[in-house]
Design a protein around this motif. Sequence first.
Motif, mmCIF file in Angstrom:
data_model
loop_
_atom_site.group_PDB
_atom_site.id
_atom_site.type_symbol
_atom_site.label_atom_id
_atom_site.label_comp_id
_atom_site.label_asym_id
_atom_site.label_seq_id
_atom_site.Cartn_x
_atom_site.Cartn_y
_atom_site.Cartn_z
ATOM 1 N N THR A 35 0.824 -1.210 0.000
ATOM 2 C CA THR A 35 0.000 0.000 0.000
ATOM 3 C C THR A 35 0.856 1.258 0.000
ATOM 4 O O THR A 35 0.611 2.199 -0.764
ATOM 5 N N ALA A 80 -2.837 1.857 -4.158
ATOM 6 C CA ALA A 80 -3.158 2.430 -2.853
ATOM 7 C C ALA A 80 -4.624 2.190 -2.485
ATOM 8 O O ALA A 80 -4.930 1.845 -1.338
ATOM 9 N N GLY A 83 -5.110 -1.442 -1.609
ATOM 10 C CA GLY A 83 -4.489 -1.722 -0.330
ATOM 11 C C GLY A 83 -5.321 -1.217 0.835
ATOM 12 O O GLY A 83 -5.506 -1.920 1.835
ATOM 13 N N LEU A 104 -4.505 -6.319 -5.526
ATOM 14 C CA LEU A 104 -3.378 -5.553 -5.006
ATOM 15 C C LEU A 104 -2.064 -6.023 -5.629
ATOM 16 O O LEU A 104 -1.191 -5.221 -5.982
#
Length: 608
Positions: A35, A80, A83, A104
């Motif tokens: 992330t 992002a 995540g 992800l």
Amino acid sequence: MTTQTTPPKSPDIPAAGAPAGLIGIPERIARALATGGGVLAVVSTFLAWTWTDEFPGDLTFYGYPGGLQVLVLIGGALTALFGLATYGVKGLGWLTPAGGDAALKLTSLATFATAWYTVLAISFRLGGVVNLEPGGYVVAVVTLAGVLGALALPFERPEPDPIDPEASRGERFRHDAAHGWHVVKASFAAGTPRPLRRLPASLEILVIVGILAVCLLVFTYGIGTEYDELFIGFLITAGFCFAALHKAGLIAHATRITARHQNITICGAFVAAACFPFTQTDDQYATIGVYILIFATVALGLNIVVGLAGLLDLGYVAFLGVGAYAAALVSGSPSSPFDVHFPFWAAVLVGALASLVFGVLIGAPTLRLRGDYLAIVTLGFGEIFRIAANNLDGTSGPDLTNGSNGVSSVPDLEILGFDLGVHHVIGGVTIGRFANYFFLMLLITAVVVLVFRRSGDSRIGRAWVAIREDETAALAMGIHGFRVKLIAFAVGATLAGLAGTVQAHVTYTVTPEQYLFAGAIPPNSAFLLAAVVLGGMGTIGGPLIGAALLFLIPNKLQFLGNYQLFAFGLALVLLMRFRPEGLVPNRRRQLEFHEEAAAPDVLSKTGA
């Protein structure tokens, strides 16, 4: 007394003892790396990556992403978001209806691959890593850390505890509640996302508008890439991000929404396509657009033969050639032996009827064959057409097609006083020659889509599907197999001839070399069949999307020279390996290719 086990909070956060990924990093740290890598990748795009503008794309500015930085920005933002969604951030659960770990990983790979490709391209093109600015080093480090974190996430979930087959209904329910995340994961593997709250019809229509706007933006960006490195980066980002959206379940959810409003979706798709010429300042990319529509229309006609009726036709491009030659010969070309100049509507009828006649003449003696034998005969017909057109030059045969020189100087079309060969100004925007033909082909594509849809939903369409699934069983049920297949062959040939009439006027010249079985640039029989199979047999959107990709990608990869077909073939192999049912699959074919994955979902729904 039965002991209840508390299930994990989310399918994305497994219980203790779950297997790790490729790298031995604790899962919490790995998720944070992935992330955080996405967030920092976004930040790095606002830094300069190189000091000189010798590398294209405006990568020398601070605070202004440009070129390949935009693609890294998109990949990092998606990483992002996915995540944060796996962390259970409120308001982001809709992003991962089928789980976020796989999405992800894929978005992290997209960001890493695009960023490192850019860094390496700068280094090789400018002569070393010394040509990198701090932003180039930063993006390389953060994307590497992000992809390592993503690869450390578990690749599989632990199996649930075995349950006693003699257990009571209550015990079964408690067991499923304790290990419900595993059951959900099995249904995810079958392509069934977690049910989301159904939106009001007005909001679903807005979602469809948004989807179409994004599709138009992606297509316009891809077709308008100005240099080779940018197009390769676009392919990397688009490919991984599409796979990520599919794994997250968003593609399946969007498919359900569009299926509920199919008419609105189809009309909206044509409106979005009609907006494409207005996004261009000249005819450079409108040229590619009109050729894509010709290729897509012919592929949709082939989809009737292959996708609905299940007839493997390897010489289908010959029907496109028949329509093109017939229209060119009667449209006032000086090299035509016929001193006639039919209006557009008459030339269209001549081209479509000529292809219809040839389709019936070829189909009548050959459609009694099946499988490989039918494919060989149709392949032979395609070669016979090309050789015959080459020999009808007045020396080897009658003077009809002008031999290898073809029918040249085909005049532009004029419809109701509107000359498609000159520029026109609409709403203050100059519409060039190829944009005019783009709108004409869009109308013809709409007609072909209407024919495909109506015939597929009709009695004859159901008979085609029955023949495709099991011809012997269909004959036993009273379906006249030969007549049904001949109708499919004739309809497909007519639609190809319809597109051929426009192709003759767009290219100005019709030659035998345009209608090969295989070649570097479509349309040809091999690429047409690939467009149907890769796009999704038996669907409307599949061949259209497949044809667009199969025309655009080879056209943009010409800089690879002798390695062009190698790279293109490798991409097709990977696509068929990971998505054999096609980009826009028919539900039946999707289940055929994923029977094992679909089994748990079916069993859970039936209560087995």
